[in-house]
Design a protein around this motif. Structure first.
Motif, PDB file in Angstrom:
ATOM      1  N   TYR A  13       0.842  -1.205   0.000  1.00  0.00           N
ATOM      2  CA  TYR A  13       0.000   0.000   0.000  1.00  0.00           C
ATOM      3  C   TYR A  13       0.875   1.252   0.000  1.00  0.00           C
ATOM      4  O   TYR A  13       2.063   1.199   0.349  1.00  0.00           O
ATOM      5  N   VAL A  17       2.835  -0.331   3.723  1.00  0.00           N
ATOM      6  CA  VAL A  17       2.429  -1.623   4.305  1.00  0.00           C
ATOM      7  C   VAL A  17       2.494  -2.705   3.219  1.00  0.00           C
ATOM      8  O   VAL A  17       1.900  -2.567   2.151  1.00  0.00           O
ATOM      9  N   ALA A  19       1.045  -5.710   2.296  1.00  0.00           N
ATOM     10  CA  ALA A  19      -0.152  -6.461   2.696  1.00  0.00           C
ATOM     11  C   ALA A  19      -0.121  -7.895   2.193  1.00  0.00           C
ATOM     12  O   ALA A  19      -0.616  -8.800   2.848  1.00  0.00           O
ATOM     13  N   PRO A  38      -6.318 -15.079   9.904  1.00  0.00           N
ATOM     14  CA  PRO A  38      -6.767 -14.086  10.875  1.00  0.00           C
ATOM     15  C   PRO A  38      -6.859 -12.696  10.263  1.00  0.00           C
ATOM     16  O   PRO A  38      -6.313 -12.446   9.177  1.00  0.00           O
ATOM     17  N   SER A  39      -7.559 -11.812  10.948  1.00  0.00           N
ATOM     18  CA  SER A  39      -7.737 -10.449  10.484  1.00  0.00           C
ATOM     19  C   SER A  39      -6.378  -9.810  10.162  1.00  0.00           C
ATOM     20  O   SER A  39      -5.421  -9.976  10.914  1.00  0.00           O
ATOM     21  N   GLY A  40      -6.312  -9.122   9.032  1.00  0.00           N
ATOM     22  CA  GLY A  40      -5.091  -8.403   8.666  1.00  0.00           C
ATOM     23  C   GLY A  40      -4.071  -9.243   7.916  1.00  0.00           C
ATOM     24  O   GLY A  40      -2.972  -8.781   7.620  1.00  0.00           O
ATOM     25  N   CYS A  41      -4.415 -10.476   7.547  1.00  0.00           N
ATOM     26  CA  CYS A  41      -3.424 -11.351   6.908  1.00  0.00           C
ATOM     27  C   CYS A  41      -3.336 -11.134   5.392  1.00  0.00           C
ATOM     28  O   CYS A  41      -2.496 -11.736   4.729  1.00  0.00           O
ATOM     29  N   GLY A  42      -4.216 -10.280   4.838  1.00  0.00           N
ATOM     30  CA  GLY A  42      -4.105  -9.963   3.414  1.00  0.00           C
ATOM     31  C   GLY A  42      -5.146 -10.624   2.529  1.00  0.00           C
ATOM     32  O   GLY A  42      -5.061 -10.552   1.296  1.00  0.00           O
ATOM     33  N   LYS A  43      -6.171 -11.234   3.116  1.00  0.00           N
ATOM     34  CA  LYS A  43      -7.205 -11.927   2.334  1.00  0.00           C
ATOM     35  C   LYS A  43      -7.980 -10.959   1.446  1.00  0.00           C
ATOM     36  O   LYS A  43      -8.103 -11.162   0.242  1.00  0.00           O
ATOM     37  N   SER A  44      -8.520  -9.894   2.088  1.00  0.00           N
ATOM     38  CA  SER A  44      -9.356  -8.962   1.330  1.00  0.00           C
ATOM     39  C   SER A  44      -8.551  -8.253   0.258  1.00  0.00           C
ATOM     40  O   SER A  44      -9.043  -8.020  -0.845  1.00  0.00           O
ATOM     41  N   THR A  45      -7.317  -7.925   0.597  1.00  0.00           N
ATOM     42  CA  THR A  45      -6.473  -7.245  -0.393  1.00  0.00           C
ATOM     43  C   THR A  45      -6.316  -8.145  -1.628  1.00  0.00           C
ATOM     44  O   THR A  45      -6.419  -7.674  -2.765  1.00  0.00           O
TER      45      THR A  45
HETATM   46  P1  ADP Z   1      -7.693  -9.200   5.909  1.00  0.00           P
HETATM   47  O1  ADP Z   1      -8.685  -9.137   4.815  1.00  0.00           O
HETATM   48  O2  ADP Z   1      -6.989 -10.520   5.970  1.00  0.00           O
HETATM   49  O3  ADP Z   1      -8.254  -8.813   7.246  1.00  0.00           O
HETATM   50  P2  ADP Z   1      -6.478  -6.937   4.573  1.00  0.00           P
HETATM   51  O4  ADP Z   1      -6.184  -7.427   3.226  1.00  0.00           O
HETATM   52  O5  ADP Z   1      -7.691  -6.093   4.756  1.00  0.00           O
HETATM   53  O6  ADP Z   1      -6.523  -8.164   5.604  1.00  0.00           O
HETATM   54  O7  ADP Z   1      -5.226  -6.121   5.135  1.00  0.00           O
HETATM   55  C1  ADP Z   1      -3.904  -6.595   5.041  1.00  0.00           C
HETATM   56  C2  ADP Z   1      -2.970  -5.542   5.600  1.00  0.00           C
HETATM   57  O8  ADP Z   1      -2.999  -4.389   4.775  1.00  0.00           O
HETATM   58  C3  ADP Z   1      -3.312  -5.075   6.989  1.00  0.00           C
HETATM   59  O9  ADP Z   1      -2.114  -4.847   7.684  1.00  0.00           O
HETATM   60  C4  ADP Z   1      -4.065  -3.798   6.762  1.00  0.00           C
HETATM   61  O10 ADP Z   1      -3.940  -2.930   7.858  1.00  0.00           O
HETATM   62  C5  ADP Z   1      -3.379  -3.246   5.533  1.00  0.00           C
HETATM   63  N1  ADP Z   1      -4.295  -2.440   4.691  1.00  0.00           N
HETATM   64  C6  ADP Z   1      -5.498  -2.801   4.208  1.00  0.00           C
HETATM   65  N2  ADP Z   1      -6.042  -1.829   3.454  1.00  0.00           N
HETATM   66  C7  ADP Z   1      -5.144  -0.805   3.456  1.00  0.00           C
HETATM   67  C8  ADP Z   1      -5.105   0.492   2.848  1.00  0.00           C
HETATM   68  N3  ADP Z   1      -6.099   0.916   2.065  1.00  0.00           N
HETATM   69  N4  ADP Z   1      -4.014   1.261   3.075  1.00  0.00           N
HETATM   70  C9  ADP Z   1      -2.990   0.813   3.835  1.00  0.00           C
HETATM   71  N5  ADP Z   1      -2.964  -0.380   4.426  1.00  0.00           N
HETATM   72  C10 ADP Z   1      -4.019  -1.202   4.249  1.00  0.00           C
END
Ligand code: ADP
Length: 377
Positions: A13, A17, A19, A38-45
């Motif tokens: 990002y 970060v 991700a 777990p939350s924050g592991c990069g799934k949604s990204t």
């Molecule tokens: P998950 O879906 O597994 O909970 P995310 O893919 O949402 O995880 O996030 C992965 C990492 O990227 C996390 O550390 C999150 O804080 C960071 N992150 C997510 N979206 C953004 C963004 N728009 N800008 C900066 N960092 C981001």
């Protein structure tokens, strides 16, 4: 329907970060793939990069062999269902379902160029096709009776079905789901899980699904991608992820209650030494190298026994009754343990008991919290 390929895909990002670390993934046509961790592991990204909602920092994403890195989300022919289904409150269910199709229909001004009768019949044909698609999706989701209602007149589960229906009517190449069931209560979540699985079979569609819930992942996925800190830990069927976890992280993430771990070391006689206990390793593990290692045993692979041979002395701290089974929470010299077993009489809190890992139930890992699985001989 479509196959989706991720080649050396990574994401950093703007703020720096990292991700998602570089990953390769090949999702087959018609597969139900679940990204879990777990939350924050990069799934949604990862999912959002496939959808085109996030730019890819490294590597390429292809859908049906076409690189889509620079293709606009609306041109990827993919439908996404979110946790917050965001229905249009002023439209009926039918309106919500047909809205996306109405917007996509050929622009009337282009049709008006045709002579009037032609325009009218083309428009009629279009409306008929939209109505059919809406009705078909409503039938598949069991919401035909709700088509005239507004979202405020629906339960959470019904709203989630409408959100699903919006994706269905588009007949996309692939469906992406981002925690779509998280807002539902536990019972409804389990029901919707089953319905999604059935829907997947009926449609034969490629589905990519994100959840932090390992149980949801196990029940839905043909394959799981287990992620941790932006790094793919294991890509495998639910069965293999459960029975042959690639490392201690995966072993502890998957399965409820979580796996028990003992940190000790293997001696030259292939015995595992831990907290003054000496346990013989199952035959399959006897050739494992001597030195520090971690043993993992799932709660249902610990047996209550009456002889002390290879057994761990414990005292029962609490008993949790679950109907068809009980969980014993125990204290021992090797730490706190959980044993899942059939309900039985004669067990009470405070009792001293002996527990023995089953032969097949012993997993060996390299030392440390992320230790890799040691393969059997
Ligand atoms: P998950 O879906 O597994 O909970 P995310 O893919 O949402 O995880 O996030 C992965 C990492 O990227 C996390 O550390 C999150 O804080 C960071 N992150 C997510 N979206 C953004 C963004 N728009 N800008 C900066 N960092 C981001």
């Amino acid at each position: 329907m479509a196959n989706v390929q991720l080649q050396q895909v990574g994401k950093t990002y703007d703020g720096g970060v990292r991700a998602v670390e570089t990953m390769d993934l090949s999702i087959a046509d018609g597969e139900f793939l679940v990204l879990v961790g777990p939350s924050g592991c990069g799934k949604s990204t990862t999912l959002r990069m496939i959808a085109g909602l996030e730019e890819v920092t490294d590597g390429t994403i292809s859908i049906d062999g076409r690189v889509v890195n620079d293709v606009h989300p609306s041109e990827r022919d993919i439908a996404m269902v979110f946790q917050n289904y965001a229905l249009y409150p002023h439209m009926t269910v039918a309106g919500n379902l047909s809205f996306g199709l109405e917007r996509r229909r050929r622009h009337p001004s282009r049709l008006r160029g045709l002579f009037d009768a032609g325009y009218r019949s083309a428009r009629r044909e279009e409306l008929r096709s939209i109505r059919e698609r809406v009705e078909k999706a409503a039938r598949m989701l069991g919401i035909e009776a709700l088509l005239g209602r507004h979202p405020r007149e629906l339960s959470g589960g019904q709203r989630q079905r409408v959100a699903l229906g919006r994706a269905l009517v588009r007949d996309p190449k692939a469906f992406l789901f981002d925690e779509p069931l998280s807002n539902l209560d536990a019972k409804l979540r389990v029901e919707m899980r089953t319905e999604l699985r059935i829907l997947h079979r009926q449609l034969g569609a490629t589905m990519i699904y994100v959840t932090h819930d390992q149980e949801e992942a196990m029940t839905l996925g043909d394959r799981l991608v287990v992620m941790h800190d932006g790094i793919v830990q294991q890509v495998d069927t639910p069965d293999r992820v459960y029975r042959e976890p690639a490392n201690r992280f995966v072993a502890s993430f998957v399965g409820t209650p979580t796996m028990n771990f003992f940190e000790g070391s293997v001696d030259s006689a292939a015995r595992f030494q831990v907290a003054g206990l000496s346990l013989s390793l199952p035959a399959a593990h006897r050739s494992t190298p001597a030195g520090p290692c971690t043993i993992g045993v799932r709660p249902d692979a610990l047996e209550l026994v009456s002889d002390s041979e290879n057994a761990i002395p414990c005292s029962i701290e609490t008993i949790e009754f679950l109907g068809d089974r009980i969980d014993l929470i125990l204290n021992s010299d090797v730490g706190r343990l959980v044993c899942r077993t059939a309900p039985r009489s004669g067990l009470a809190e405070g009792d001293a008991v002996l527990l023995r890992p089953t032969e097949a139930g012993v997993h060996l890992f390299e030392p440390g919290p992320d230790g890799a699985r040691r393969s059997k001989s």
